[in-house]
Design a protein around this motif. Structure first.
Motif, PDB file in Angstrom:
ATOM      1  N   TYR A 240      64.831 -10.591  13.014  1.00  0.00           N
ATOM      2  CA  TYR A 240      65.120 -11.413  14.193  1.00  0.00           C
ATOM      3  C   TYR A 240      63.825 -11.638  14.944  1.00  0.00           C
ATOM      4  N   LEU A 241      63.573 -12.885  15.328  1.00  0.00           N
ATOM      5  CA  LEU A 241      62.375 -13.208  16.093  1.00  0.00           C
ATOM      6  C   LEU A 241      62.712 -14.301  17.094  1.00  0.00           C
TER       7      LEU A 241
ATOM      8  N   THR B  45      59.168 -11.750  20.589  1.00  0.00           N
ATOM      9  CA  THR B  45      59.780 -10.429  20.487  1.00  0.00           C
ATOM     10  C   THR B  45      60.805 -10.491  19.362  1.00  0.00           C
ATOM     11  N   GLY B  46      61.012  -9.364  18.719  1.00  0.00           N
ATOM     12  CA  GLY B  46      61.968  -9.325  17.630  1.00  0.00           C
ATOM     13  C   GLY B  46      61.836  -8.025  16.860  1.00  0.00           C
ATOM     14  N   PHE B  47      62.438  -7.998  15.674  1.00  0.00           N
ATOM     15  CA  PHE B  47      62.356  -6.804  14.836  1.00  0.00           C
ATOM     16  C   PHE B  47      62.507  -7.197  13.374  1.00  0.00           C
ATOM     17  N   ASP B  48      61.921  -6.399  12.533  1.00  0.00           N
ATOM     18  CA  ASP B  48      62.081  -6.479  11.088  1.00  0.00           C
ATOM     19  C   ASP B  48      62.420  -5.076  10.623  1.00  0.00           C
ATOM     20  N   GLY B  49      63.713  -4.836  10.364  1.00  0.00           N
ATOM     21  CA  GLY B  49      64.134  -3.466  10.098  1.00  0.00           C
ATOM     22  C   GLY B  49      63.938  -2.626  11.342  1.00  0.00           C
TER      23      GLY B  49
ATOM     24  N   ASP C  97      69.969  -6.839  22.190  1.00  0.00           N
ATOM     25  CA  ASP C  97      70.019  -8.268  22.512  1.00  0.00           C
ATOM     26  C   ASP C  97      70.565  -9.066  21.320  1.00  0.00           C
ATOM     27  N   PHE C  98      70.060  -8.751  20.134  1.00  0.00           N
ATOM     28  CA  PHE C  98      70.504  -9.406  18.911  1.00  0.00           C
ATOM     29  C   PHE C  98      72.009  -9.192  18.702  1.00  0.00           C
TER      30      PHE C  98
END
Length: 296
Positions: free
Chosen positions: A76-77, A92-96, A136-137
């Motif tokens: 998610y980005l 902002t986001g995440f990968d795993g 948030d996601f």
């Protein structure tokens, strides 16, 4: 900020203990059917969404243009850009389990002041922030898919019904580790998600704009008198109650066989603090893998 025509004020009416509450999975299944059906929803692998957010900052209404890239289940980005500011976009986001935010250099220590944070403390802070972004996601996914994903799983229980001038809604409670508890409201007639609520920090406590952002885990620091032992601290005042946050999902439209909400409104209590309008959703569009690289 203009208030949308749809204004919802729910009063929760809990089901009688003498009857078995409805199965939360049945409520979610009906919602997923209304959103396009299990087959179409399960076939979604990527989402690219663009639009704009109008955010209240003090007495100003700040326009923010954004792009959201999602590769299910765990990438998610979100990129935000404020046209009125000269600063560049923020992401902002995440990968795993990796937080996709630039690592800020640690503050330099000052003579007589506290030592700078250790690498272990900085990494712990990033892990806490990553959980907040995943929350948030998870909130956004409830409005789009009426479910959670392995990147941030939720457990659901049925807690009652709610009534509003626009109709009745089933209310599900959702919990996620380590400390998230929210409620999902699903209209009984259309079976579409209409609102989520949760207790969170005051606006501006987190980093960055966007619906629900900056509401990650954390606790206020404990005041300590330098050089004093525990007995010298004295009783601490009770923390103030956290406000109720709400995200309303509205203006569902057809997109490649799915029904997706094109308008989100976030409120703290009765006060609207953000309005988000999506211009476009692209389903299963190719996303450059480099977008999910950890920023330097």
């Amino acid at each position: 900020m203009p208030t949308p025509a749809l204004v919802i004020s729910f009063i929760t009416a809990f089901v009688s203990l003498q009857t078995l509450p409805p199965d939360p999975n049945a409520v979610l299944a009906a919602a997923r059917t209304a959103l396009g059906g299990e087959a179409r929803l399960s076939a979604v692998k990527t989402i690219v969404a663009t639009g704009r957010t109008r955010q209240v900052r003090g007495d100003n209404l700040v326009p923010i243009e954004f792009e959201i890239d999602i590769e299910l289940p765990d990438k998610y980005l979100r990129k935000d850009e404020v046209p009125a500011q000269e600063s560049g976009p923020t992401t902002t986001g995440f990968d795993g389990d990796n937080l996709l935010e630039p690592a800020n250099p640690p503050p330099a220590g000052r003579r007589g002041g506290p030592p700078p944070p250790t690498p272990e403390q900085l990494e712990a802070g990033r892990r806490v922030r990553a959980v907040g972004v995943k929350q948030d996601f998870a909130r956004l996914m409830l409005g789009l898919f009426a479910t959670s994903f392995s990147s941030y799983p939720l457990t659901f229980t049925y807690v009652g019904e709610a009534e509003a001038p626009q109709g009745r809604a089933d209310v599900l409670e959702a919990k996620g580790a380590p400390n998230l508890t929210l409620r999902l409201f699903v209209y009984k007639d259309t079976h579409l998600p209409v609102m989520i609520t949760w207790q969170g920090q005051a606006p501006g406590a987190g980093r960055g704009p966007g619906p629900g952002r900056g509401q990650g885990p954390g606790a206020p620091p404990v005041p300590v008198v330098p050089g004093a032992g525990p007995a010298a601290r004295g009783p601490l005042p009770a923390p103030p109650p956290q406000p109720e946050n709400r995200i309303y999902f509205a203006d569902y439209r057809d997109v490649d066989g799915l029904k997706l909400p094109f308008r989100l409104r976030r409120a703290v209590g009765q006060d609207t603090v953000e309005e988000t309008t999506f211009d476009r959703f692209r389903i299963n569009a190719k996303i450059d893998p480099k977008k999910f690289g950890v920023p330097k």
